[in-house]
Write an enzyme that holds these catalytic residues in place. Structure first.
Site, PDB file in Angstrom:
ATOM      1  N   ASN A  81       2.924  33.786 -11.350  1.00 59.25           N
ATOM      2  CA  ASN A  81       2.116  34.443 -12.386  1.00 59.25           C
ATOM      3  C   ASN A  81       1.728  33.513 -13.542  1.00 59.25           C
ATOM      4  O   ASN A  81       0.662  33.650 -14.109  1.00 59.25           O
ATOM      5  CB  ASN A  81       2.817  35.705 -12.898  1.00 59.25           C
ATOM      6  CG  ASN A  81       4.189  35.432 -13.446  1.00 59.25           C
ATOM      7  OD1 ASN A  81       4.778  34.387 -13.186  1.00 59.25           O
ATOM      8  ND2 ASN A  81       4.723  36.367 -14.196  1.00 59.25           N
ATOM      9  N   GLU A 119      15.521  33.452 -14.417  1.00 57.31           N
ATOM     10  CA  GLU A 119      14.561  34.280 -15.164  1.00 57.31           C
ATOM     11  C   GLU A 119      13.964  35.235 -14.154  1.00 57.31           C
ATOM     12  O   GLU A 119      13.110  34.851 -13.349  1.00 57.31           O
ATOM     13  CB  GLU A 119      13.460  33.408 -15.783  1.00 57.31           C
ATOM     14  CG  GLU A 119      13.936  32.446 -16.839  1.00 57.31           C
ATOM     15  CD  GLU A 119      14.399  33.124 -18.113  1.00 57.31           C
ATOM     16  OE1 GLU A 119      14.205  34.360 -18.255  1.00 57.31           O
ATOM     17  OE2 GLU A 119      14.985  32.440 -18.960  1.00 57.31           O
ATOM     18  N   CYS A 124       6.569  39.377 -16.173  1.00 54.84           N
ATOM     19  CA  CYS A 124       7.940  39.836 -15.921  1.00 54.84           C
ATOM     20  C   CYS A 124       8.484  40.730 -17.025  1.00 54.84           C
ATOM     21  O   CYS A 124       9.232  41.658 -16.773  1.00 54.84           O
ATOM     22  CB  CYS A 124       8.843  38.627 -15.744  1.00 54.84           C
ATOM     23  SG  CYS A 124       8.662  37.461 -17.087  1.00 54.84           S
ATOM     24  N   GLU A 170      15.593  30.405 -21.612  1.00 55.16           N
ATOM     25  CA  GLU A 170      14.618  29.335 -21.737  1.00 55.16           C
ATOM     26  C   GLU A 170      14.118  29.338 -23.182  1.00 55.16           C
ATOM     27  O   GLU A 170      14.249  30.318 -23.909  1.00 55.16           O
ATOM     28  CB  GLU A 170      13.462  29.562 -20.755  1.00 55.16           C
ATOM     29  CG  GLU A 170      13.951  29.516 -19.318  1.00 55.16           C
ATOM     30  CD  GLU A 170      12.863  29.358 -18.279  1.00 55.16           C
ATOM     31  OE1 GLU A 170      11.916  30.155 -18.277  1.00 55.16           O
ATOM     32  OE2 GLU A 170      12.974  28.429 -17.449  1.00 55.16           O
TER      33      GLU A 170
END
Ligand code: NDP
Length: 487
Positions: free
Chosen positions: A152, A249, A283, A461
């Site tokens: 994505n 993630e 997400c 992150e």
């Protein structure tokens, strides 16, 4: 083919082909056009990447951190200079509208390289006084890190992993999603041009089997994956069996909670951004929109009016703000959920089917879809759809909505809209989510740590928090007197 790279992989500072590896195509989702044909890595290619990373990492870690930082900042400048061409490539590979890719993809990657470039020289250990003797700590790199990306945000994900890894003195082997293999190669070129030594950032193509081989490789010290929860579980199993450092993630089904007293137009904007941006393929999307009863009718009315203004069409036209889904598999999956929502008894407010865009008969377009009167037990409210499908759920009290918002295995994002400052912080304090927003949604500046609670991930992150996940601390005790023993 209009986006064919020089070769499939980028290893040791140069393009490398693996003609024996299984061939796969990159497809422009608006037209079905094949824009590039690549080959997955065979075992020899994986070994070449490991060998290159091993050599590159030694050189890179030995460079002064100020110099490493300067190189990363130079790479940021290169991405910015190339932003339009990188954005067009990302639009071709993902189908996301150019209006988005111009600001959210290579641009975010550049911010990330700049941020971690600036941090590189600040990474120090500490001095610990022991009364005469002392100890100090060194922050050392882990070695070879593997990054595995979803489709994505291809170049953004590559940068979010590579920048902190490289700032800490590691090398990285990055495997993009097979669906979007192209922009990571451009990042590798930019890093080389900026002065990153050969082997420090390598790109290896292939499907999940290539990812699994990289994750299992004994020379690899750390793995960071962006992807779905099932993939995260598999990777965690592989990484765990060899005790590698791990960042995950993963997916989500995040709550966006709108209280009666919030600003209606801002809340509608947030719900649109949290469900339809990137055609819903984000997400952290707030796909469970909990609306307090007093706001419900006005919210649904404005939402339907404003959603009707979405402009679907040629993703390369900057006036377009809703593109196709990334692949036929994702298109079929999302259409399946649109039907399921109706079968489950949710009320369709708008959308609900494939969209016809005249110049793009093969395009994987679907209508932005809103379901109201959604119940917590419905599958559309429990499962990650990863498409433009918004579930609107009613609630009455603060206590009730917190319980229901948390009743999920996921915990990636959460948002609260209210003008009551105490309620905003009280509710956020009780939500089980790694990344939260008050009176906005889905903004992810590089300075802010990003990641999930519960099944949505491990580690973080971005921000200073990422440094802990790409480095290890060595403690050194220094004896200033003599050393004695019992005998
Ligand atoms: P997948 O989980 O299908 O794949 C992610 C990556 O992992 C791909 O590169 C894939 O390869 C690779 N992979 C698959 N199986 C294995 C394996 N056994 N070992 C190692 N690597 C493997 O996710 P998608 O690409 O479909 O992306 C969508 C998902 O990503 C959604 O669930 C979304 O929520 C999540 N996501 C999470 C984000 C976050 O930051 N939390 C951000 C963006 C997306 P290939 O696909 O090429 O076969």
């Amino acid at each position: 083919m209009r986006a064919q790279p020089a070769a499939s992989h980028y290893i040791g500072g140069a393009y490398v082909e693996s003609p024996e590896g299984s061939a796969f195509d990159s497809i422009y989702p608006a037209t079905g056009e094949v824009i590039a044909r690549l080959h997955g890595a065979d075992d020899a290619t994986i070994e070449a990447a490991i060998a290159a990373a091993r050599e590159g990492q030694k050189l890179w870690a030995a460079m002064p951190a100020t110099e490493r930082g300067r190189v990363l900042r130079r790479a940021a400048d290169i991405l910015r200079q190339q932003n339009r061409e990188l954005s067009e490539l990302e639009t071709l590979d993902t189908g996301k509208p150019l209006q988005e890719t111009l600001i959210a993809d290579a641009a975010s990657g550049a911010d990330c390289l700049e941020y971690f470039g600036n941090l590189a020289a600040t990474l120090t250990g500490e001095h610990i006084d022991l009364g005469g003797s002392f100890a100090y700590t060194r922050r050392e790199p882990l070695g070879i890190c593997v990054g595995i990306g979803a489709w994505n945000y291809p170049i953004q994900i590559a940068c979010w992993k590579a920048a902190p890894a490289l700032a800490c003195g590691n090398a990285m082997i990055f495997k993009p999603s097979e669906v979007t293999p192209l922009s990571a190669l451009k990042l590798a070129e930019a890093l080389t041009e900026a002065g990153v030594p050969a082997g420090v950032f390598n790109v290896v193509q292939g499907a999940g089997d290539v990812g699994a081989k990289l994750v299992s490789h004994p020379a690899v010290a750390k793995v960071s994956v962006t992807g779905s929860v099932p993939t995260g579980r598999k990777v965690a199993g592989l990484a765990g069996s060899s005790l590698k450092h791990l960042t995950l993630e993963l997916g989500g089904k995040s709550p966006l909670i709108l209280f009666d007293d919030c600003d209606l137009e801002s809340a509608v904007s947030a719900a649109i951004n949290a469900n339809f941006y990137s055609t819903g393929q984000v997400c952290s999307n707030g796909t469970r929109v909990f609306v307090q009863k007093g706001l419900k009718d006005a919210f649904l009315k404005r939402l339907a009016e404003r959603t009707a203004n979405a402009v679907m069409g040629d993703p390369l036209d900057e006036a377009v703000n809703l593109g196709p889904l990334v692949s036929k598999a994702q298109y079929d999956k999302v259409l399946g959920y649109m039907k399921l929502g109706q079968d489950e008894g949710a009320r369709l407010v708008c959308g609900g089917k494939a969209a016809q865009v005249p110049q793009f008969p093969q395009g994987l377009f679907v209508e932005p879809t809103v379901f109201a009167d959604v119940q917590d037990s419905m599958r559309i409210a429990r499962e990650e759809i990863f498409g433009p499908v918004m579930c609107v759920l009613d609630f009455e009290t603060e206590e009730e909505v917190i319980t229901r918002a948390n009743a999920t295995e996921f915990g990636l994002g959460a948002g609260v809209f209210t003008r009551d400052i105490q309620r905003a912080h009280r509710v956020i304090g009780q939500l089980q989510a790694g990344t939260c927003w008050i009176n906005t949604y889905n903004l992810t500046p590089i300075q802010m740590p990003f990641g999930g609670f519960k099944s949505s991930g491990i580690g973080r992150e971005n921000g200073h928090a990422a440094i802990a996940h790409y480095s290890q601390i060595k403690s050194v005790y220094v004896e200033m007197g003599s050393t004695e023993a019992a005998y």
